[in-house]
Motif scaffolding. Sequence first.
Motif, short mmCIF file in Angstrom:
data_model
loop_
_atom_site.label_atom_id
_atom_site.label_comp_id
_atom_site.label_asym_id
_atom_site.label_seq_id
_atom_site.Cartn_x
_atom_site.Cartn_y
_atom_site.Cartn_z
N SER A 1 0.83 -1.20 0.00
CA SER A 1 0.00 0.00 0.00
C SER A 1 0.87 1.25 0.00
N GLN A 2 0.22 2.37 -0.19
CA GLN A 2 0.91 3.65 -0.24
C GLN A 2 0.48 4.51 0.94
N GLY B 1 -1.31 7.26 2.77
CA GLY B 1 -2.53 8.02 2.51
C GLY B 1 -2.29 9.49 2.80
N PRO C 1 -3.96 7.15 -2.41
CA PRO C 1 -5.16 7.44 -1.60
C PRO C 1 -5.13 8.86 -1.05
N HIS D 1 -6.60 5.75 5.61
CA HIS D 1 -5.52 5.08 6.36
C HIS D 1 -5.11 3.79 5.69
N THR D 2 -3.79 3.60 5.58
CA THR D 2 -3.23 2.36 5.07
C THR D 2 -2.19 1.87 6.07
N ASP D 3 -1.63 0.71 5.81
CA ASP D 3 -0.59 0.20 6.70
C ASP D 3 0.71 0.99 6.57
N ARG D 4 0.77 1.92 5.64
CA ARG D 4 1.94 2.80 5.49
C ARG D 4 1.75 4.11 6.24
N ASP E 1 5.88 4.53 -3.63
CA ASP E 1 5.94 3.60 -2.49
C ASP E 1 6.96 4.00 -1.43
#
Length: 126
Positions: free
Chosen positions: A2-3, A5, A31, A58-61, A109
């Motif tokens: 993921s990227q 957000g 996002p 929200h992402t894991d990044r 990324d």
Amino acid sequence: MSQVGIVLISHSPKVVEGIKDIINQVAKDVPVELAGGTEENEIGTSVEKIQAAIERVHTDRGVLLIYDLGSAMMNAELAVEMSDYEDIEIAEAPLLEGAYVAAVESGMDKSLGDVKKACENALKNG
């Protein structure tokens, strides 16, 4: 993978909508959520809008918040404090230029720290 957000915070809904249009020209898949104006779409900012945007993006990044004026910063800080997430950063950057650079970096990324650093250096390197 993921990227990072991105949440764009402005006193004006129109400002963040326009900035998202510009970002979409270079980073369609990043996002990006908007928190512009008050709950009534008047000029101002809303902690609730910022919180909702964080939840959506929200992402894991992690998430990077970029704002326009001082009171938007205060509401961003409140939203971060009230959040359950530990991976939210607030950038000290010009909204348009910072958001553009952040979106490009997120699209590559990069980590939350790298995206924030590039965002905050947007005018220095441009």
